[in-house]
Design an enzyme around this catalytic site. Structure first.
Site, PDB file in Angstrom:
ATOM      1  N   CYS A  82      57.080  42.733  34.675  1.00 29.62           N
ATOM      2  CA  CYS A  82      58.118  42.873  33.647  1.00 29.62           C
ATOM      3  C   CYS A  82      57.638  42.359  32.281  1.00 29.62           C
ATOM      4  O   CYS A  82      56.816  43.010  31.658  1.00 29.62           O
ATOM      5  CB  CYS A  82      59.409  42.205  34.120  1.00 29.62           C
ATOM      6  SG  CYS A  82      60.850  42.840  33.259  1.00 29.62           S
ATOM      7  N   HIS A 191      60.398  43.358  39.557  1.00 31.27           N
ATOM      8  CA  HIS A 191      60.230  41.958  39.989  1.00 31.27           C
ATOM      9  C   HIS A 191      60.057  41.843  41.495  1.00 31.27           C
ATOM     10  O   HIS A 191      61.031  41.545  42.185  1.00 31.27           O
ATOM     11  CB  HIS A 191      61.479  41.158  39.592  1.00 31.27           C
ATOM     12  CG  HIS A 191      61.645  40.955  38.131  1.00 31.27           C
ATOM     13  ND1 HIS A 191      61.160  39.848  37.471  1.00 31.27           N
ATOM     14  CD2 HIS A 191      62.225  41.718  37.197  1.00 31.27           C
ATOM     15  CE1 HIS A 191      61.445  39.937  36.196  1.00 31.27           C
ATOM     16  NE2 HIS A 191      62.101  41.059  35.987  1.00 31.27           N
ATOM     17  N   GLU A 193      58.866  39.535  43.147  1.00 33.32           N
ATOM     18  CA  GLU A 193      59.015  38.142  43.589  1.00 33.32           C
ATOM     19  C   GLU A 193      60.456  37.824  43.983  1.00 33.32           C
ATOM     20  O   GLU A 193      60.718  36.767  44.551  1.00 33.32           O
ATOM     21  CB  GLU A 193      58.536  37.180  42.485  1.00 33.32           C
ATOM     22  CG  GLU A 193      59.433  37.048  41.263  1.00 33.32           C
ATOM     23  CD  GLU A 193      59.328  38.216  40.278  1.00 33.32           C
ATOM     24  OE1 GLU A 193      58.656  39.223  40.616  1.00 33.32           O
ATOM     25  OE2 GLU A 193      59.922  38.134  39.199  1.00 33.32           O
TER      26      GLU A 193
HETATM   27  N1  GLN Z   1      63.017  42.345  28.097  1.00 35.18           N
HETATM   28  C1  GLN Z   1      62.078  41.318  28.408  1.00 35.18           C
HETATM   29  C2  GLN Z   1      60.937  41.251  27.397  1.00 35.18           C
HETATM   30  O1  GLN Z   1      60.878  41.954  26.467  1.00 35.18           O
HETATM   31  C3  GLN Z   1      61.492  41.505  29.786  1.00 35.18           C
HETATM   32  C4  GLN Z   1      62.566  41.253  30.836  1.00 35.18           C
HETATM   33  C5  GLN Z   1      62.043  40.642  32.122  1.00 35.18           C
HETATM   34  O2  GLN Z   1      60.915  40.164  32.206  1.00 35.18           O
HETATM   35  N2  GLN Z   1      62.903  40.595  33.111  1.00 35.18           N
HETATM   36  O3  GLN Z   1      60.084  40.452  27.573  1.00 35.18           O
END
Ligand code: GLN
Length: 220
Positions: A82, A191, A193
């Protein structure tokens, strides 16, 4: 002799503990990485989910950005989830003014791509390369991964050396690239995890073992 690698989790911000737990379940040593000296001690690094703008600013403050770039250029395996995917992207869209990444994967990543429509989104994702790892339990056959996306990015485009490992399969994002690998670097928009299905972490742990375990040639 089996070498147990040490995999660090970049611990500036984000869901560090969940990644440490997932890695621990894969039989590797873990280390929270906040300083360059800690970064030096790891064989591979996980960059967690969180907020990439905050992670970038803290990496600057802690003087970690250049050491991170150097280690990745030097071949250290890294996996970004992410916000971590954003950090490993060579190019980003919809970043804040001046937002920098560590880079390493030749891809264009759109920040908050899912989040513009929904904050959280789930889809099955069939990951190429994970088939042989089976399900969450011991001898289960491979099943698609339940992928949880939280204000997640997606990958708009990849360079020739980037392998697409998976795409979202259902919902408005169906077909979007959400998992990639380029050599020793991998990233997912979701994610793994959080679900208790640690196949992605096992895959990464094996990647790190492959790099750090000396190969013994069989003689016959
Ligand atoms: N929107 C977040 C960012 O720009 C990422 C979101 C996340 O890691 N759950 O870093």
């Amino acid at each position: 002799m089996v070498l147990v690698p040490t995999i660090g989790v970049l611990a500036l911000q984000g869901d560090v503990r969940e990644h440490m737990r997932a890695l621990g379940a894969c039989g590797v040593r873990t280390l929270a990485v906040r300083r360059p000296a800690e970064l030096e001690r790891v064989d591979g690094l996980v960059i967690p989910g969180g907020e990439s703008t905050t992670m970038w600013k803290l990496a600057r403050t802690f003087e970690l950005l250049d050491p991170l770039r150097k280690r990745i250029e030097g071949g250290m395996p890294a996996y970004g989830s992410c916000a971590g995917m954003i950090m490993l992207a060579d190019r980003i869209l919809d970043g804040v003014e001046g937002q920098e990444t560590i880079g390493g994967i030749d891809m264009l990543v759109r920040r908050n791509a899912f989040g513009r429509q929904v904050d959280s989104f789930e889809s099955d994702v069939t990951l190429g390369g994970l088939e042989t790892l089976g399900g969450p339990g011991a001898a289960e056959p491979a099943a698609p991964l339940r992928a949880v996306f939280i204000r997640a990015p997606w990958v708009e485009s990849v360079g020739a050396d980037v392998e697409v490992l998976g795409r979202a399969e259902t919902g408005f994002a169906a077909g979007r690239i959400v998992a990639v690998r380029q050599g020793r670097l991998m990233a997912t928009a979701f994610h793994p995890e959080l679900t208790g299905d640690f196949r992605v972490h096992r895959y990464f742990a094996d990647l790190v073992r492959g790099v750090t375990t000396p190969r013994v040639e069989q003689e016959d």
